[in-house]
Enzyme design. Sequence first.
Site, PDB file in Angstrom:
ATOM      1  N   ASP A 201      43.739  38.427  33.414  1.00 18.67           N
ATOM      2  CA  ASP A 201      43.005  38.215  32.172  1.00 18.67           C
ATOM      3  C   ASP A 201      43.961  38.084  30.994  1.00 18.67           C
ATOM      4  O   ASP A 201      45.060  37.541  31.144  1.00 18.67           O
ATOM      5  CB  ASP A 201      42.013  39.369  31.960  1.00 18.67           C
ATOM      6  CG  ASP A 201      40.736  38.916  31.301  1.00 18.67           C
ATOM      7  OD1 ASP A 201      40.761  38.638  30.084  1.00 18.67           O
ATOM      8  OD2 ASP A 201      39.703  38.835  31.984  1.00 18.67           O
ATOM      9  N   HIS A 242      39.109  41.403  26.281  1.00 21.98           N
ATOM     10  CA  HIS A 242      38.403  41.063  27.514  1.00 21.98           C
ATOM     11  C   HIS A 242      38.950  41.800  28.735  1.00 21.98           C
ATOM     12  O   HIS A 242      38.206  42.432  29.491  1.00 21.98           O
ATOM     13  CB  HIS A 242      38.505  39.549  27.702  1.00 21.98           C
ATOM     14  CG  HIS A 242      37.529  38.961  28.664  1.00 21.98           C
ATOM     15  ND1 HIS A 242      37.885  38.555  29.926  1.00 21.98           N
ATOM     16  CD2 HIS A 242      36.215  38.686  28.542  1.00 21.98           C
ATOM     17  CE1 HIS A 242      36.828  38.055  30.542  1.00 21.98           C
ATOM     18  NE2 HIS A 242      35.794  38.114  29.722  1.00 21.98           N
ATOM     19  N   SER A 418      31.463  38.075  33.276  1.00 30.10           N
ATOM     20  CA  SER A 418      32.738  38.774  33.112  1.00 30.10           C
ATOM     21  C   SER A 418      32.593  40.240  33.467  1.00 30.10           C
ATOM     22  O   SER A 418      33.492  40.852  34.050  1.00 30.10           O
ATOM     23  CB  SER A 418      33.219  38.669  31.660  1.00 30.10           C
ATOM     24  OG  SER A 418      33.863  37.454  31.428  1.00 30.10           O
TER      25      SER A 418
END
EC number: 3.4.21.94
Length: 668
Positions: A201, A242, A418
Amino acid sequence: MPNSCGPRRSRLLLAVFVVVAGLFPDGVVVVLGREYDVLTNNWLVELNHEGGERVARSVAADTGFEFVAPVMGSDSHFHFVHRGVPHARIRRSVPHTRLLRKHPHVKSAVQQSGFLRHKRGYKPLDNIPVNNVAQPLAAVSSHDNFAHGKKLPLPTDPDFEKEWYLRNTGQSKGVPGLDLNVVEAWNMGYTGKGVTTAIMDDGIDYLHEDLKYNYNADASYDFSSNDPYPYPRYTDTWFNSHGTRCAGEVSAARDNNVCGVGVAYGSMVAGLRMLDQPFMTDLIEANAMGHMPNVIDIYSASWGPTDDGKTVDGPRNLTMRAIVNGVNNGRYGKGNIYVWASGDGGPNDDCNCDGYAASMWTVSINSATNDGRTAGYDESCSSTLASTFSNGKSSSHDAGVATTDLYNNCTASHSGTSAAAPEAAGVYALALEANKNLTWRDIQHLTVLTSKRNSLYDSNGVHKWQLNGARLEFNHLFGYGVLDAAAMVDLASQWKGLPERFHCTAGSVTDEREFSFGQNIHMAIDSDSCVGTENEVNYLEHVQAYVTLRSSYRGTVTMYLTSPMNTTSMILSQRPNDDDDKNGFTRWPFMTTHTWAEVSRGTWSLDVVLEPILGLKNNHETGLFKEWTLVLHGTKTAPYANQPLAVEGVHEKLEMVSRAHESGVVMV
């Protein structure tokens, strides 16, 4: 995966007179008029003889390049970068490539193209909640600390009650009991101890109090900055939160008075920072997915090609090689597990057009809300294997996924597929602790056998739950249901392995055919499942339909694959935004998991249908079909003949599969 399968997402719009040097938020360099490839300042260099890193470093120094790293641990292939070349340009740097190729130690040199990859489920934060951080405590993460089957106290972490996906009691207007059933798995003694999950990520805040004791620094790397410290780059919008959020879902510590707790709070998490850059390259993806495959057990990816409903894209050559090498050789031959978020393109997209999520080497995970529905952003496709959870009802403030956030903070607003993929990675970490010998295929079979329908349903009433020919229940939105951690670890602990897997090319249809509205194409392949050959496949795992066609409006094309046991998979749904009229699909591998464990021998059919799009001015589209090749993947002998039958809820499934095989087309 061949890039000819769809539009080139690495193309740029060029302006006639003005070149804008900066990058727009969507990652496109804008100039006007024509389209050009994006070229980066990265090169793949292959040496013409042995010598390894020492010779590669010498070549880089001789030619003015900077040595970066070997490619997937190779002794002959290396990643070079040239700091004098822009990060993104529209013309190939021919002099630099020629200089490399002229070097006596270089066999080949290829400048790397750039393309876009997007995080899934990111939503800007209006308010950043701050937690109350206590003094750090060692993570409670030992299988040895309690007896098997003993009921543990619930975690005391302040946000645990918000983690409805772990224990749904009806909070945030959810359905009680609709969760991952992880508390029962913890009570059985499993926390993920000894397992490492890599979060591929934008980095991980490894200084976070809820992550730092479970952070595997040795297995982490920053492929954006080429150093061992994958810390997120700061932005005012917190865009790079994220990876930290995904990491907390897997391995956030228990009972330390910080945020919540991870699905596998006794496991380790590694950070592979590779998304935070203007353009992705095949080299970076391959190196991330092939990083330390004997140390990392699970790779979790919550990103992919653009979810715009018209992109058809997937892994390039090096990346595909890395994934295949991982499943064949990773974990000392047992195979790495690649978990992929199915996509956030909503009902106007199809995750079978995403070559990562639709790969048989990855586990594609969709999401459900806390009341059992599919979220509005969820894509559907026949390659989805199972589901976990994203957010709940939007009217509830804490209905998102509660997890760790940047700079020692917490959030309850993580969402999208996600959020779903790391939850699955956490469940698989529990399963690997229960049985270290599980292969990548074992994980997929365990997923099919232990996932449950629970309260999942399509609120639009389109996609019903169905039984395939092996009597396994599936849904086009949710795959085989929501993961059940307790059932999975229970079956995993008794699992006896699987027969060898084979690949059978069952047949092809290659005669060109035109099609249009009202004039659909129906084709059939009579397959003997490669009987009598070394590739005989009688019992199915994955099925691929390699299709080549084009149409005047690609988004109107839908396709349906029907098995000999009469299970129909919609392998391509309508995509209203896909107005492509040139590229179509070129040997694109549409995949289905819906025929899992079915008997494969008999007649397979493919229907190609043009479906009108509401609001499209001209619904007089036409198409040209060129090729369909059917490839069957599975086993020669019955897969579950020697498996245990004692696991609650699985016994019935195994018996039904056995009876279906007995009445099927072929018995071995």
